[in-house]
Write a protein that holds these residues in place. Structure first.
Motif, PDB file in Angstrom:
ATOM      1  N   TRP A   1      16.974 -23.440 -28.784  1.00 38.39           N
ATOM      2  CA  TRP A   1      15.825 -23.445 -29.235  1.00 38.39           C
ATOM      3  C   TRP A   1      15.548 -22.452 -30.231  1.00 38.39           C
ATOM      4  O   TRP A   1      15.114 -22.699 -31.431  1.00 38.39           O
ATOM      5  CB  TRP A   1      14.628 -23.203 -28.206  1.00 38.39           C
TER       6      TRP A   1
ATOM      7  N   TRP B   1      13.895 -30.704 -31.677  1.00 36.01           N
ATOM      8  CA  TRP B   1      13.398 -29.496 -31.640  1.00 36.01           C
ATOM      9  C   TRP B   1      12.217 -29.559 -30.530  1.00 36.01           C
ATOM     10  O   TRP B   1      11.916 -28.882 -29.587  1.00 36.01           O
ATOM     11  CB  TRP B   1      12.878 -29.136 -33.009  1.00 36.01           C
TER      12      TRP B   1
ATOM     13  N   THR C   1      11.679 -28.009 -26.790  1.00 34.30           N
ATOM     14  CA  THR C   1      10.732 -27.203 -26.796  1.00 34.30           C
ATOM     15  C   THR C   1       9.727 -27.672 -25.104  1.00 34.30           C
ATOM     16  O   THR C   1       9.522 -27.078 -24.470  1.00 34.30           O
ATOM     17  CB  THR C   1       9.596 -27.411 -27.802  1.00 34.30           C
TER      18      THR C   1
END
Length: 277
Positions: A47, A78, A82
């Motif tokens: 990340w 992403w 997340t």
């Protein structure tokens, strides 16, 4: 030089992501908290790297990078990472994290290795070549895990026979106890299945890039997915049904024969898996 270094970091991110998925799979089957924690921190590193790339892309373009297909794929990955970190940290819904990251890994590999996003033709060709190397390496590593698992199953059946016949001696003492042989055979299959899954994902991406007339019904493609399927059934029966001992060891040996048929026979029948022929 900068582009080359960024490419290397990109590839490292994919590898770290693959390791994280592998560990999440181990936790999924075994409730292994240590594997879960390690997977979490590897995913956290992924990340951070993704966020840095996203920020660099925003600085380079002067806008939020979601206007092209490839920017959208990257941002989608992403978002998955997340959300996975947030779910793992605050909600503890671990199984969702594993399945979400299987999807995320595929999308990230797609974004990383598709040549159309790279300005340099040479760089694109190099990435596609390295994609093939990673695919083959992971496939062989998974086959290695299945092979050693097969050996443990053989030792299990030998030990079982010696105990059944009450043949006490040095040979019996030199072989591990049945429970450990059974467990090690299972653990190696736990490692092999997700590694083969990730390898097949990368292989499909490579095939669509490099082979003009790629067909799913190629013998090696079907055989590889068959291997993945039968070993997944093994894990389901082993974990879900609690089947252990002589029966599962015998089954594991039969599955290894499927693997050998795929490796040697289907490889020779394939239209493009010439490195296995």
């Amino acid at each position: 030089m900068v582009d080359f270094n960024l490419t290397r970091i990109y590839e490292l991110t994919v590898i770290l992501y693959a390791l994280s998925v592998l560990l999440y799979f181990m936790d999924f089957l075994q409730n292994n908290r240590k594997a879960n924690q390690t997977a979490f921190w590897l995913l956290a590193i992924v990340w951070v790297l993704q966020t840095v790339f996203l920020a660099l892309r925003m600085y380079e373009t002067g806008r939020f990078p979601i206007l092209t297909l490839f920017e959208g794929l990257y941002f989608y990955t992403w978002v998955l990472v997340t959300l996975s970190l947030a779910i793992n940290r605050f909600l503890r819904v671990d199984f969702i994290v594993f399945f979400a990251n299987v999807i995320g890994f595929f999308i990230m590999a797609l974004h990383t290795f598709l040549p159309m996003q790279h300005h340099s033709t040479v760089q694109a060709e190099q990435l596609v070549s390295e994609l093939l190397i990673i695919h083959i390496t992971m496939a062989i590593l998974s086959y290695g895990a299945f092979s050693i698992s097969f050996v443990f199953s053989i030792l299990y059946l030998v030990q079982y026979k010696l105990l059944k016949q009450k043949k006490w001696g040095k040979r019996l003492l030199r072989i591990e106890d049945l429970s450990k042989l059974d467990y090690m055979s299972y653990v190696l299959n736990v490692v092999g299945v997700p590694m083969l899954l990730l390898s097949l994902m990368l292989g499909v991406i490579w095939a669509y890039i490099k082979i003009p007339n790629f067909h799913w019904y190629d013998a090696k493609v079907l055989g590889s997915f068959l291997v993945l399927f039968v070993y997944s059934i093994y894990l389901y029966v082993r974990v879900g049904k609690g089947l252990q001992g002589k029966v599962i060891a015998t089954w594991n040996m039969a599955l290894f024969l499927v693997l050998l048929i795929n490796f040697f026979l289907f490889g020779s029948l394939s239209n493009f898996h010439i490195w296995y022929s």
